[in-house]
Write an enzyme that holds these catalytic residues in place. Sequence first.
Site, PDB file in Angstrom:
ATOM      1  N   HIS A  52      -5.023  -5.885  10.966  1.00 27.94           N
ATOM      2  CA  HIS A  52      -4.422  -4.476  11.010  1.00 27.94           C
ATOM      3  C   HIS A  52      -2.979  -4.215  11.911  1.00 27.94           C
ATOM      4  CE1 HIS A  52      -8.749  -3.118  10.311  1.00 27.94           C
ATOM      5  NE2 HIS A  52      -8.247  -3.517   9.019  1.00 27.94           N
ATOM      6  N   SER A  99       0.737  -1.188  -0.033  1.00 28.33           N
ATOM      7  CA  SER A  99      -0.020   0.132  -0.039  1.00 28.33           C
ATOM      8  C   SER A  99       0.800   1.225   0.043  1.00 28.33           C
ATOM      9  CB  SER A  99      -0.863  -0.020   1.141  1.00 28.33           C
ATOM     10  OG  SER A  99      -1.775  -1.021   1.184  1.00 28.33           O
ATOM     11  N   ALA A 100       1.963   1.175   0.881  1.00 24.15           N
ATOM     12  CA  ALA A 100       2.724   2.581   1.061  1.00 24.15           C
ATOM     13  C   ALA A 100       3.669   2.548  -0.010  1.00 24.15           C
ATOM     14  CB  ALA A 100       3.175   2.606   2.244  1.00 24.15           C
ATOM     15  N   GLU A 159      10.188  -6.148  -4.950  1.00 29.58           N
ATOM     16  CA  GLU A 159       8.953  -6.882  -4.238  1.00 29.58           C
ATOM     17  C   GLU A 159       9.141  -8.365  -4.227  1.00 29.58           C
ATOM     18  OE1 GLU A 159       6.066  -6.390  -2.584  1.00 29.58           O
ATOM     19  OE2 GLU A 159       5.744  -8.721  -2.736  1.00 29.58           O
ATOM     20  N   ALA A 160       9.175  -8.875  -3.096  1.00 32.69           N
ATOM     21  CA  ALA A 160       9.257 -10.447  -2.942  1.00 32.69           C
ATOM     22  C   ALA A 160       8.530 -11.317  -3.680  1.00 32.69           C
ATOM     23  CB  ALA A 160       9.174 -10.807  -1.427  1.00 32.69           C
TER      24      ALA A 160
HETATM   25  C1  FAD Z   1      -6.818 -10.242   4.890  1.00 39.62           C
HETATM   26  C2  FAD Z   1      -6.726  -8.800   5.104  1.00 39.62           C
HETATM   27  C3  FAD Z   1      -7.749  -7.993   5.169  1.00 39.62           C
HETATM   28  C4  FAD Z   1      -7.674  -6.456   5.257  1.00 39.62           C
HETATM   29  N1  FAD Z   1      -8.778  -5.768   5.202  1.00 39.62           N
HETATM   30  C5  FAD Z   1      -8.600  -4.326   5.106  1.00 39.62           C
HETATM   31  C6  FAD Z   1      -9.828  -3.567   4.738  1.00 39.62           C
HETATM   32  O1  FAD Z   1     -10.813  -4.143   4.435  1.00 39.62           O
HETATM   33  N2  FAD Z   1      -9.669  -2.262   4.929  1.00 39.62           N
HETATM   34  C7  FAD Z   1      -8.459  -1.703   5.208  1.00 39.62           C
HETATM   35  O2  FAD Z   1      -8.259  -0.427   5.322  1.00 39.62           O
HETATM   36  N3  FAD Z   1      -7.498  -2.302   5.634  1.00 39.62           N
HETATM   37  C8  FAD Z   1      -7.411  -3.857   5.408  1.00 39.62           C
HETATM   38  N4  FAD Z   1      -6.201  -4.468   5.765  1.00 39.62           N
HETATM   39  C9  FAD Z   1      -5.194  -3.904   5.997  1.00 39.62           C
HETATM   40  C10 FAD Z   1      -4.297  -2.913   5.069  1.00 39.62           C
HETATM   41  O3  FAD Z   1      -4.490  -3.816   3.780  1.00 39.62           O
HETATM   42  C11 FAD Z   1      -2.729  -2.949   5.460  1.00 39.62           C
HETATM   43  O4  FAD Z   1      -2.935  -2.308   6.639  1.00 39.62           O
HETATM   44  C12 FAD Z   1      -2.150  -2.272   4.541  1.00 39.62           C
HETATM   45  O5  FAD Z   1      -2.292  -2.801   3.289  1.00 39.62           O
HETATM   46  C13 FAD Z   1      -0.698  -2.294   4.917  1.00 39.62           C
HETATM   47  O6  FAD Z   1       0.148  -1.466   4.110  1.00 39.62           O
HETATM   48  P1  FAD Z   1       1.676  -1.601   4.296  1.00 39.62           P
HETATM   49  O7  FAD Z   1       2.327  -0.701   3.117  1.00 39.62           O
HETATM   50  O8  FAD Z   1       2.181  -1.373   5.454  1.00 39.62           O
HETATM   51  O9  FAD Z   1       2.221  -3.098   3.815  1.00 39.62           O
HETATM   52  P2  FAD Z   1       1.813  -4.267   2.812  1.00 39.62           P
HETATM   53  O10 FAD Z   1       0.555  -3.812   1.820  1.00 39.62           O
HETATM   54  O11 FAD Z   1       1.485  -5.431   3.581  1.00 39.62           O
HETATM   55  O12 FAD Z   1       3.212  -4.131   1.987  1.00 39.62           O
HETATM   56  C14 FAD Z   1       4.215  -4.795   2.325  1.00 39.62           C
HETATM   57  C15 FAD Z   1       4.902  -5.402   0.911  1.00 39.62           C
HETATM   58  O13 FAD Z   1       6.373  -5.593   1.099  1.00 39.62           O
HETATM   59  C16 FAD Z   1       6.609  -6.969   0.774  1.00 39.62           C
HETATM   60  N5  FAD Z   1       7.975  -7.528   1.272  1.00 39.62           N
HETATM   61  C17 FAD Z   1       7.589  -7.770   2.681  1.00 39.62           C
HETATM   62  N6  FAD Z   1       8.944  -8.235   2.885  1.00 39.62           N
HETATM   63  C18 FAD Z   1       9.854  -8.238   1.798  1.00 39.62           C
HETATM   64  C19 FAD Z   1      11.230  -8.590   1.675  1.00 39.62           C
HETATM   65  N7  FAD Z   1      11.937  -8.938   2.344  1.00 39.62           N
HETATM   66  N8  FAD Z   1      11.635  -8.010   0.340  1.00 39.62           N
HETATM   67  C20 FAD Z   1      10.705  -7.860  -0.686  1.00 39.62           C
HETATM   68  N9  FAD Z   1       9.375  -7.261  -0.332  1.00 39.62           N
HETATM   69  C21 FAD Z   1       8.965  -7.755   0.842  1.00 39.62           C
HETATM   70  C22 FAD Z   1       5.147  -7.645   0.761  1.00 39.62           C
HETATM   71  O14 FAD Z   1       5.075  -8.960  -0.069  1.00 39.62           O
HETATM   72  C23 FAD Z   1       4.117  -6.748   0.376  1.00 39.62           C
HETATM   73  O15 FAD Z   1       4.140  -6.642  -1.011  1.00 39.62           O
HETATM   74  C24 FAD Z   1      -6.462  -5.955   5.660  1.00 39.62           C
HETATM   75  C25 FAD Z   1      -5.248  -6.689   5.398  1.00 39.62           C
HETATM   76  C26 FAD Z   1      -5.248  -8.034   5.344  1.00 39.62           C
HETATM   77  C27 FAD Z   1      -4.093  -8.836   5.239  1.00 39.62           C
END
Ligand code: FAD
Length: 535
Positions: A473, A12-13, A33-34
């Site tokens: 979350h 997301s971020a 991306e992994a």
């Molecule tokens: C099943 C589920 C349902 C949800 N439902 C909702 C909802 O309805 N509404 C809502 O607002 N939020 C919801 N959320 C929460 C929301 O989607 C997350 O809080 C948000 O997407 C987190 O964003 P982020 O950028 O922190 O991490 P993420 O979007 O998780 O991104 C992290 C990325 O880093 C990659 N990565 C990790 N480690 C490595 C590495 N070592 N090397 C390379 N790449 C790596 C991962 O593969 C991933 O693509 C839900 C989450 C899940 C899992």
Amino acid sequence: MSADFVIVGGGSAGCVLADRLSADPSCRVVLVEAGGTGTSFLVSMPAGYGKTTGEFGHSWHYHSAVEDSIDQRRMLLPRGRGLGGSSNINGLLYVRGQHADYDTWSNLGALGWGWSDVAPYFRRSETYAGGGDALRGDSGGLRVEEVSHRDATNDAVLAGFRELGVPMARDYNGADQYGAFYYQTTIHEGKRCSAADAFLRPAMRRPNLRVITGAHCRRVLFDGRRATGIEIETRRGVETIAAAREVLLSAGAYHSPKLLMLSGIGPAAHLQAMGIPVLHDSPDVGENLQDHYILTMSWRLRSRSYSYNRELGGARLLWNVLRYAATRKGPMTIPVAQTGAFVKSDPALQAPDIQFHCLPVTGDLDQVMDGGKATLSNFPGLTLGPNVLRPESRGRLRLASPDAQAVPDIVHNYLEAEADRRLSLRAMRMARELVATRALGALVDAETWPGSQCTTDDELLGYARQFGNTGYHPVGTCRMGIDTRAVLDPQLRVNGVIGLRVIDASVMPRLVSGNTNAPAIMIGEKGADMIAGGH
Ligand SMILES: Cc1cc2nc3c(=O)[nH]c(=O)nc-3n(C[C@H](O)[C@H](O)[C@H](O)COP(=O)(O)OP(=O)(O)OC[C@H]3O[C@@H](n4cnc5c(N)ncnc54)[C@H](O)[C@@H]3O)c2cc1C
């Protein structure tokens, strides 16, 4: 290979960051991306989350360590894997939280992150189908629409809330969150709008942005205290990517602290125990872990009531998928909850402290807890999933091994705080009050989970411990702040080193009052602006 900025994680971020930073043509950006490209019919079809969350291809499929506070269970903790990250498998609900959440962040030391500071970034990131105004955006990449598929059971849920004195919210993402509503979703014309769809894919045409999938980052590389790049593992073996300006970790609340620790930044004694040389003793890396805890309860509806139990099983499921493929309409466009509410456990409160997720479908909870897969009940049903909005329980994440591929040791300590148990009881009793209203009572036959025999506080808490679920979350494990233990400063720079930031849901000092995708995207937007301003 080298770039000005190297982003780890296309979630997301990370997707927002890649878009905003590469908008400057003089800036070379690499995103690793992994997982894979994140494109598939199941990701795009909203109801596909029922399958993708439990699959290794789209999800990391971690389990927690044994959780003492919830009957020694090991919680399944799905996180998205592939471009789009968790926005590929999430429940599609668009929720910003309360304005006061961000003012609390600021009071906790996240200076510059109060509501008036973050509001423009929420606005900039979205195009809201309800139209733009001072708070809502009309030109951002993320498409936000209200639930399109409506039915009599959800209408009765909203009528039930009205009977309880909960007003209909005009826009729960606007000035005031309080009230009941059909959820706003990240669905556009029947398809999921992930962060990759909204931000990354349109930017991938730029020659200065390179996106590498199937690349697992093992650690950040340093020259002294300056981050100089990352080490990745691909099918070709181990490679390095140099970062001339900064390394940006956007790997999410479980993986960003893990990567910091693998790179020598974390609690010194823990790193030493893992045999990792300590670059900077940062005791709060992996601490402060917070999550919502969903108290799933369900009811059998009278035979003629509308529910998805019929629509999502057997031949009807096939028909609905075919219908969806042809028209992008029908039951396969539903998010994880169609209706919901932000309510107050006590009318005297200034702001809601409980959230409701409501969906007319039920499954066998025993099976969900055993294997993470639900079998649909063979009768029409309704599920209500209330949760405490600002839990006080705190967990933590540690390395289980110095191996970069190993699953970390995660404990959430759900329901550990007395206040969380007390409010959870109130939330479960409110769910029963809702079902006892005239509007909803007319549709309901009997309570199936936990069942009407479960009445005392002890019985209800026992059920909550046994059958509650992660709210998906996790946040807070690389907390920003100005105190000496903070992992990041309010510019999201990792304390103790140079040229390294964390930009994702892990930076939140405190969990917001709602779902976390929109806040993670906002963090990406604001993080990108901070980087541009600083250089
Ligand atoms: C099943 C589920 C349902 C949800 N439902 C909702 C909802 O309805 N509404 C809502 O607002 N939020 C919801 N959320 C929460 C929301 O989607 C997350 O809080 C948000 O997407 C987190 O964003 P982020 O950028 O922190 O991490 P993420 O979007 O998780 O991104 C992290 C990325 O880093 C990659 N990565 C990790 N480690 C490595 C590495 N070592 N090397 C390379 N790449 C790596 C991962 O593969 C991933 O693509 C839900 C989450 C899940 C899992």
